[in-house]
Write an enzyme that holds these catalytic residues in place. Structure first.
Site, PDB file in Angstrom:
ATOM      1  N   VAL A  14       0.834  -1.200   0.000  1.00  0.00           N
ATOM      2  CA  VAL A  14       0.000   0.000   0.000  1.00  0.00           C
ATOM      3  C   VAL A  14       0.872   1.255   0.000  1.00  0.00           C
ATOM      4  O   VAL A  14       0.552   2.242  -0.672  1.00  0.00           O
ATOM      5  CB  VAL A  14      -0.995  -0.021   1.179  1.00  0.00           C
ATOM      6  CG1 VAL A  14      -1.734   1.310   1.305  1.00  0.00           C
ATOM      7  CG2 VAL A  14      -1.990  -1.163   1.012  1.00  0.00           C
ATOM      8  N   ALA A  58       1.899   1.725  -3.522  1.00  0.00           N
ATOM      9  CA  ALA A  58       0.773   2.192  -4.332  1.00  0.00           C
ATOM     10  C   ALA A  58       0.470   3.665  -4.068  1.00  0.00           C
ATOM     11  O   ALA A  58       0.279   4.451  -5.004  1.00  0.00           O
ATOM     12  CB  ALA A  58      -0.462   1.335  -4.060  1.00  0.00           C
ATOM     13  N   GLU A  59       0.428   4.054  -2.800  1.00  0.00           N
ATOM     14  CA  GLU A  59       0.118   5.455  -2.498  1.00  0.00           C
ATOM     15  C   GLU A  59       1.241   6.371  -2.979  1.00  0.00           C
ATOM     16  O   GLU A  59       0.979   7.478  -3.468  1.00  0.00           O
ATOM     17  CB  GLU A  59      -0.129   5.684  -1.010  1.00  0.00           C
ATOM     18  CG  GLU A  59      -0.514   7.117  -0.735  1.00  0.00           C
ATOM     19  CD  GLU A  59      -1.374   7.341   0.490  1.00  0.00           C
ATOM     20  OE1 GLU A  59      -1.698   8.513   0.745  1.00  0.00           O
ATOM     21  OE2 GLU A  59      -1.714   6.374   1.179  1.00  0.00           O
ATOM     22  N   SER A  60       2.471   5.912  -2.892  1.00  0.00           N
ATOM     23  CA  SER A  60       3.600   6.726  -3.367  1.00  0.00           C
ATOM     24  C   SER A  60       3.498   6.989  -4.858  1.00  0.00           C
ATOM     25  O   SER A  60       3.602   8.135  -5.304  1.00  0.00           O
ATOM     26  CB  SER A  60       4.924   6.035  -3.043  1.00  0.00           C
ATOM     27  OG  SER A  60       5.103   5.923  -1.652  1.00  0.00           O
ATOM     28  N   SER A  88       0.287   9.169  -5.683  1.00  0.00           N
ATOM     29  CA  SER A  88       0.454  10.573  -5.293  1.00  0.00           C
ATOM     30  C   SER A  88       1.438  11.290  -6.214  1.00  0.00           C
ATOM     31  O   SER A  88       1.217  12.439  -6.604  1.00  0.00           O
ATOM     32  CB  SER A  88       0.913  10.671  -3.839  1.00  0.00           C
ATOM     33  OG  SER A  88      -0.112  10.247  -2.979  1.00  0.00           O
TER      34      SER A  88
END
Length: 141
Positions: free
Chosen positions: A59, A62-64, A67
């Site tokens: 996660v 994925a968020e990195s 964003s």
């Protein structure tokens, strides 16, 4: 100004210094007009106790990348990006090699963005499917 692939990748990776992305060895490896790809090595730094990739590390990858994708596609002189929601479905385990996260936009609005992020392994097996919502907020003048 048209950004080159090399410029986007270099700037994104330079921004990772002294962050979680550096700690997890996440690096941006590909960029196109509608996508961004990052990779992360799978090793003991990102294992859960039984020796496989931790879902939280997936996660974080994925968020990195999601964003960063939102950041790349907005006017950063006027706006900043924050993640406001992420979901993840983990489908397969990984013990070694790399995982790759490819972020593409489902919605690219002025205020909110919705990204689809597919995480795959070295053999292109689907490991996780994530959805990230980001928000672009105006910088104070």
């Amino acid at each position: 100004m048209q950004l080159t692939k090399e410029t986007v990748i270099a700037k994104a990776n330079a921004a990772c210094k002294d962050t979680l992305m550096e700690t997890l060895n996440i690096e941006i490896v590909d960029y196109g007009h509608d996508f961004l790809v990052a990779r992360m090595p799978v090793n003991s730094k990102v294992y859960q106790p039984d020796g496989i990739l931790h879902g939280g590390a997936t996660v974080a990858l994925a968020e990195s990348v999601g964003s960063f994708a939102s950041h790349v596609f907005i006017d950063t002189e006027k706006f900043f990006v924050r993640g406001i929601e992420i979901t993840a479905n983990h489908l397969k385990s990984v013990k070694d090699g790399y995982v790759y996260a490819r972020a593409t936009f489902l919605h690219k609005g002025k205020t909110t963005q919705l990204l689809d992020i597919k995480v795959t392994d070295d053999a292109n097996n689907l490991i996780s499917v994530c959805k990230l919502t980001t928000i672009s907020l105006p910088k104070k003048q």
